[in-house]
Design a protein around this motif. Structure first.
Motif, PDB file in Angstrom:
ATOM      1  N   GLY A  51       0.851  -1.199   0.000  1.00 41.86           N
ATOM      2  CA  GLY A  51       0.000   0.000   0.000  1.00 41.86           C
ATOM      3  C   GLY A  51       0.875   1.233   0.000  1.00 41.86           C
ATOM      4  N   SER A  52       0.644   2.109   0.959  1.00 41.42           N
ATOM      5  CA  SER A  52       1.434   3.345   1.059  1.00 41.42           C
ATOM      6  C   SER A  52       2.510   3.254   2.133  1.00 41.42           C
ATOM      7  CB  SER A  52       0.509   4.531   1.363  1.00 41.42           C
ATOM      8  OG  SER A  52      -0.158   4.336   2.606  1.00 41.42           O
ATOM      9  N   PHE A  53       2.653   2.066   2.777  1.00 44.82           N
ATOM     10  CA  PHE A  53       3.594   1.966   3.895  1.00 44.82           C
ATOM     11  C   PHE A  53       4.893   1.300   3.456  1.00 44.82           C
ATOM     12  CE2 PHE A  53       5.448   0.214   7.772  1.00 44.82           C
ATOM     13  CZ  PHE A  53       5.452   1.353   8.573  1.00 44.82           C
ATOM     14  N   ASP A  54       6.002   1.969   3.752  1.00 47.38           N
ATOM     15  CA  ASP A  54       7.329   1.482   3.404  1.00 47.38           C
ATOM     16  C   ASP A  54       7.954   0.811   4.634  1.00 47.38           C
ATOM     17  OD1 ASP A  54       9.986   1.075   2.666  1.00 47.38           O
ATOM     18  OD2 ASP A  54      10.041   2.874   1.416  1.00 47.38           O
ATOM     19  N   TYR A  55       7.975  -0.516   4.628  1.00 48.03           N
ATOM     20  CA  TYR A  55       8.538  -1.263   5.757  1.00 48.03           C
ATOM     21  C   TYR A  55      10.052  -1.096   5.847  1.00 48.03           C
ATOM     22  CZ  TYR A  55       4.043  -3.580   6.435  1.00 48.03           C
ATOM     23  OH  TYR A  55       2.716  -3.835   6.689  1.00 48.03           O
ATOM     24  N   ARG A  56      10.698  -0.806   4.730  1.00 50.02           N
ATOM     25  CA  ARG A  56      12.150  -0.648   4.730  1.00 50.02           C
ATOM     26  C   ARG A  56      12.575   0.535   5.586  1.00 50.02           C
ATOM     27  NH1 ARG A  56      12.387  -0.360  -1.667  1.00 50.02           N
ATOM     28  NH2 ARG A  56      10.847   1.204  -1.034  1.00 50.02           N
ATOM     29  N   ALA A  57      11.789   1.615   5.520  1.00 52.21           N
ATOM     30  CA  ALA A  57      12.118   2.800   6.323  1.00 52.21           C
ATOM     31  C   ALA A  57      11.959   2.498   7.804  1.00 52.21           C
ATOM     32  CB  ALA A  57      11.223   3.975   5.911  1.00 52.21           C
ATOM     33  N   GLU A  73      14.967   2.443  10.800  1.00 52.39           N
ATOM     34  CA  GLU A  73      14.884   3.078  12.121  1.00 52.39           C
ATOM     35  C   GLU A  73      15.165   2.070  13.227  1.00 52.39           C
ATOM     36  OE1 GLU A  73      11.505   5.558  13.090  1.00 52.39           O
ATOM     37  OE2 GLU A  73      11.104   5.884  10.954  1.00 52.39           O
ATOM     38  N   MET A  74      14.603   0.878  13.100  1.00 48.49           N
ATOM     39  CA  MET A  74      14.809  -0.147  14.112  1.00 48.49           C
ATOM     40  C   MET A  74      16.287  -0.560  14.188  1.00 48.49           C
ATOM     41  SD  MET A  74      11.793  -0.594  15.400  1.00 48.49           S
ATOM     42  CE  MET A  74      11.399   1.112  14.989  1.00 48.49           C
ATOM     43  N   ALA A  75      16.934  -0.671  13.021  1.00 45.88           N
ATOM     44  CA  ALA A  75      18.342  -1.069  12.991  1.00 45.88           C
ATOM     45  C   ALA A  75      19.224  -0.010  13.639  1.00 45.88           C
ATOM     46  CB  ALA A  75      18.778  -1.328  11.556  1.00 45.88           C
ATOM     47  N   ALA A  76      18.869   1.255  13.427  1.00 47.64           N
ATOM     48  CA  ALA A  76      19.659   2.346  14.011  1.00 47.64           C
ATOM     49  C   ALA A  76      19.534   2.365  15.532  1.00 47.64           C
ATOM     50  CB  ALA A  76      19.207   3.677  13.419  1.00 47.64           C
ATOM     51  N   SER A 101      18.925  -0.405  17.450  1.00 47.99           N
ATOM     52  CA  SER A 101      19.204  -1.700  18.076  1.00 47.99           C
ATOM     53  C   SER A 101      20.527  -2.272  17.571  1.00 47.99           C
ATOM     54  CB  SER A 101      18.066  -2.686  17.773  1.00 47.99           C
ATOM     55  OG  SER A 101      16.808  -2.137  18.115  1.00 47.99           O
ATOM     56  N   PRO A 102      21.608  -2.108  18.315  1.00 52.86           N
ATOM     57  CA  PRO A 102      22.914  -2.609  17.868  1.00 52.86           C
ATOM     58  C   PRO A 102      22.944  -4.112  17.627  1.00 52.86           C
ATOM     59  CG  PRO A 102      23.144  -1.129  19.756  1.00 52.86           C
ATOM     60  CD  PRO A 102      21.690  -1.389  19.591  1.00 52.86           C
ATOM     61  N   HIS A 103      22.100  -4.862  18.341  1.00 51.07           N
ATOM     62  CA  HIS A 103      22.095  -6.313  18.177  1.00 51.07           C
ATOM     63  C   HIS A 103      21.373  -6.758  16.910  1.00 51.07           C
ATOM     64  CE1 HIS A 103      17.896  -6.222  19.648  1.00 51.07           C
ATOM     65  NE2 HIS A 103      18.330  -5.422  20.607  1.00 51.07           N
ATOM     66  N   LEU A 104      20.651  -5.831  16.228  1.00 53.62           N
ATOM     67  CA  LEU A 104      19.941  -6.174  14.994  1.00 53.62           C
ATOM     68  C   LEU A 104      20.934  -6.059  13.828  1.00 53.62           C
ATOM     69  CD1 LEU A 104      17.044  -6.924  14.014  1.00 53.62           C
ATOM     70  CD2 LEU A 104      16.749  -4.502  13.448  1.00 53.62           C
ATOM     71  N   ARG A 105      21.526  -7.189  13.448  1.00 53.77           N
ATOM     72  CA  ARG A 105      22.640  -7.181  12.501  1.00 53.77           C
ATOM     73  C   ARG A 105      22.189  -7.191  11.047  1.00 53.77           C
ATOM     74  NH1 ARG A 105      23.966 -11.490  15.883  1.00 53.77           N
ATOM     75  NH2 ARG A 105      23.966 -12.985  14.144  1.00 53.77           N
ATOM     76  N   HIS A 106      20.993  -7.713  10.781  1.00 54.00           N
ATOM     77  CA  HIS A 106      20.572  -7.886   9.392  1.00 54.00           C
ATOM     78  C   HIS A 106      19.126  -7.443   9.204  1.00 54.00           C
ATOM     79  CE1 HIS A 106      24.179 -10.304   8.789  1.00 54.00           C
ATOM     80  NE2 HIS A 106      23.818 -11.046   9.823  1.00 54.00           N
ATOM     81  N   VAL A 107      18.877  -6.698   8.116  1.00 53.65           N
ATOM     82  CA  VAL A 107      17.516  -6.442   7.638  1.00 53.65           C
ATOM     83  C   VAL A 107      17.414  -7.091   6.262  1.00 53.65           C
ATOM     84  CG1 VAL A 107      15.855  -4.725   6.877  1.00 53.65           C
ATOM     85  CG2 VAL A 107      17.210  -4.314   8.942  1.00 53.65           C
ATOM     86  N   ILE A 108      16.464  -8.020   6.121  1.00 48.87           N
ATOM     87  CA  ILE A 108      16.295  -8.776   4.883  1.00 48.87           C
ATOM     88  C   ILE A 108      14.924  -8.440   4.310  1.00 48.87           C
ATOM     89  CG2 ILE A 108      16.250 -11.073   3.852  1.00 48.87           C
ATOM     90  CD1 ILE A 108      17.930 -12.012   6.283  1.00 48.87           C
TER      91      ILE A 108
END
Length: 546
Positions: free
Chosen positions: A133-139, A143-146, A148-155
């Motif tokens: 739809g109009s929502f960008d999950y990548r953005a 934000e979540m990766a920035a 959370s230092p333990h979040l090493r990968h966004v796939i």
């Protein structure tokens, strides 16, 4: 078992094995077992895509090795927020194959919820679509990766943003031969006693708790539900609701279908015409649904335009389907309505397909295992006689003994002897239960649970709000809808659109938004000052009917 989880007592675990309840295989191995008996059978259908059991296992194993190459390890947690697409199935099985633990976020969740899931689980990776739809999950993922230092990968299933990885090359890119693939995966095979999946609690508190389901208990969950639903190799099961829900994932859902060797048809949308065109094209035999969808189907002339003769069972879960709607469903669709009532924490009750009408049309079913222990307790934890109302508590071979990293919550949610408190008021007749409502403050909007505490706490953040109470009002489509009752600060004003705009800024799931606002001068309260929500609700309904 993963640190922070509560295992079954050794005596109980030994009993479940001796009874043959726990098979000591993993969720992925359950699917591979089916594949070996029917490799060319279609396992998954989505639009024009048809995936055989052999191709499904091959794709999930290739992805599993690619995830190992990325550095994911057994027991790493991975927040999964994919929509209903074949990549969901492949990724779920791949994570289970290497012992990484999917945390089942839903498509509707936004920053507030996802942030909690990532922090509470200590997630190492986050799996998202690109844009819906109009929502960008990548953005949101960035934000979540920035944070959370333990979040090493966004796939990303789709086009990734900078710093993120695409899912498709991880599934398709491996050139490793089958023998080497098996060796790599066998080296990291998880124990069947370890955690397979983390589901989300319905949430009578402000945030969902994480529910650790082991391979042994989740395979059993799927097996028992599939058996009770009559699933076999000829079953063509349609998944309309989110696959990340326990209902559509394993009760019996996708995994129950795979256990039986059937075919899972993933609906592309909830559009009534598209659903029944797919029923006709794929000769669907079982549909898992919810009250709002069933109500729409019964009151529409669209289904009659399609061949529905293959439908044997329409299941309902999430919220009780009224007896009159069950009768109309049976009459109009010439099928058996099957009520499924349970909890992501474990216990599943189902009506039997051959139940007499008084149970089939009115009850919420009976436990799927004879070894499910159920009791109905009063406010002093004393068991009440059959037919008397009380809180349902349960203990058994697939009901957890504690939430993940939540000792304080566990002390509230479980009895000293290990029974889980369902939070539902029921009456019991033999093994069948009849639900009457929630014990705690929760609104059930078409099967989606809204925590009143959570939304009230957010509304309290508005400077013009003095007191707020969220109550559930009847809704013909969703069963219940949320109404925000507000007492304002002196001289302040508040409109409905202003309230919704503020709550959207808090980035919560849209199903949690109130659908009505009542500005009031005072609330009914008890002698000790507690807001009497039942009386408040009755006042609103009385004014509406005046």
């Amino acid at each position: 078992m993963l640190e922070g989880c509560v295992p079954w007592p050794a005596e109980a675990a030994d009993k479940f094995r001796k009874l043959g309840l726990w098979e000591d295989i993993t969720v992925a191995e359950m699917v591979e077992r089916t594949m070996r008996t029917m490799p060319d059978k279609t396992a998954v259908v989505f639009k024009e895509r048809r995936i055989s059991y052999a191709d499904l296992v091959r794709s999930s194993q290739r992805l599993a090795v690619a995830l190992l190459d990325l550095g994911l390890k057994p027991r790493d947690r991975v927040v999964m927020q994919l929509p209903n697409v074949p990549e969901f199935v492949i990724a779920y099985l791949a994570l289970n194959r290497i012992g990484a633990i999917p945390v089942m976020a839903l498509r509707a969740h936004r920053h507030n919820e996802v942030r909690h899931f990532i922090r509470a689980s200590g997630a190492a990776a986050y799996l998202v679509p690109d844009v819906i739809g109009s929502f960008d999950y990548r953005a949101m993922a960035a934000e979540m990766a920035a944070e959370s230092p333990h979040l090493r990968h966004v796939i990303v299933a789709g086009e990734p943003a900078p710093g993120q990885r695409a899912l498709a090359p991880l599934i398709d890119g491996s050139t490793i031969d089958a023998h080497a693939l098996g060796q790599r995966l066998d080296a990291v095979r998880p124990s069947p006693d370890d955690v397979s999946t983390m589901l989300l609690s319905g949430g009578t508190t402000s945030v969902s708790k994480l529910i650790p389901r082991t391979h042994n208990d989740y395979v059993l969950n799927a097996r028992l539900c599939a058996h009770t639903a009559g699933f076999d190799r000829d079953t063509v099961f349609m998944a309309i609701l989110p696959l990340g829900h326990n209902y559509n994932l394993a009760s019996p859902g996708m995994l129950g279908t795979f256990h039986a060797g059937g075919t899972v048809v993933i609906a592309a949308s909830t559009d009534i015409e598209e659903i029944f065109a797919t029923v006709e094209r794929e000769r669907v035999s079982v549909i898992a649904s919810v009250v709002p969808l069933i109500s729409n189907w019964i009151n529409s002339d669209v289904p009659a335009r399609f061949d529905r003769s293959t439908i044997k069972v329409i299941q309902n879960g999430g919220a009780r389907l009224a007896p009159e709607l069950r009768m109309r469903l049976r009459e109009q669709f010439h099928c058996t309505p099957q009520e499924i009532y349970g909890t992501a924490e474990g216990l599943i009750n189902m009506t039997r397909l051959d139940d007499p009408d008084d149970l089939l049309l009115e009850s919420s079913g009976a436990p799927v295992s004879e070894y499910d222990e159920i009791k109905v307790l009063d406010d002093d934890d004393r068991e009440v006689p059959d037919g008397e109302p009380g809180e349902l508590v349960t203990r058994g071979p697939y009901t957890i003994r504690g939430y993940y990293n939540a000792p304080e919550k566990n002390a509230e949610a479980f009895t000293p002897d290990g029974f889980y408190r369902m939070g539902d008021i029921v009456r019991k007749r033999g093994r069948h239960v009849f639900t009457e409502g929630r014990r705690k403050d929760l609104i059930n909007r078409g099967g989606e649970k809204i925590s009143c505490d959570e939304i009230e706490n957010l509304i309290f953040g508005m400077p013009q709000v003095k007191v707020v109470a969220l109550v559930g009002l009847p809704d013909p489509v969703f069963g219940e809808k949320a109404c925000a009752c507000v007492i304002l600060q002196p001289g302040a004003t508040l409109g409905f659109d202003e309230l919704i705009a503020y709550l959207r800024q808090q980035k919560i799931a849209s199903f949690k938004l109130p659908e009505r606002l009542e500005i009031m001068r005072e609330f009914p309260v008890s002698p000790v000052g507690k807001i009497l929500k039942r009386e408040l609700r009755e006042r609103i309904l009385a004014q509406a009917n005046a």
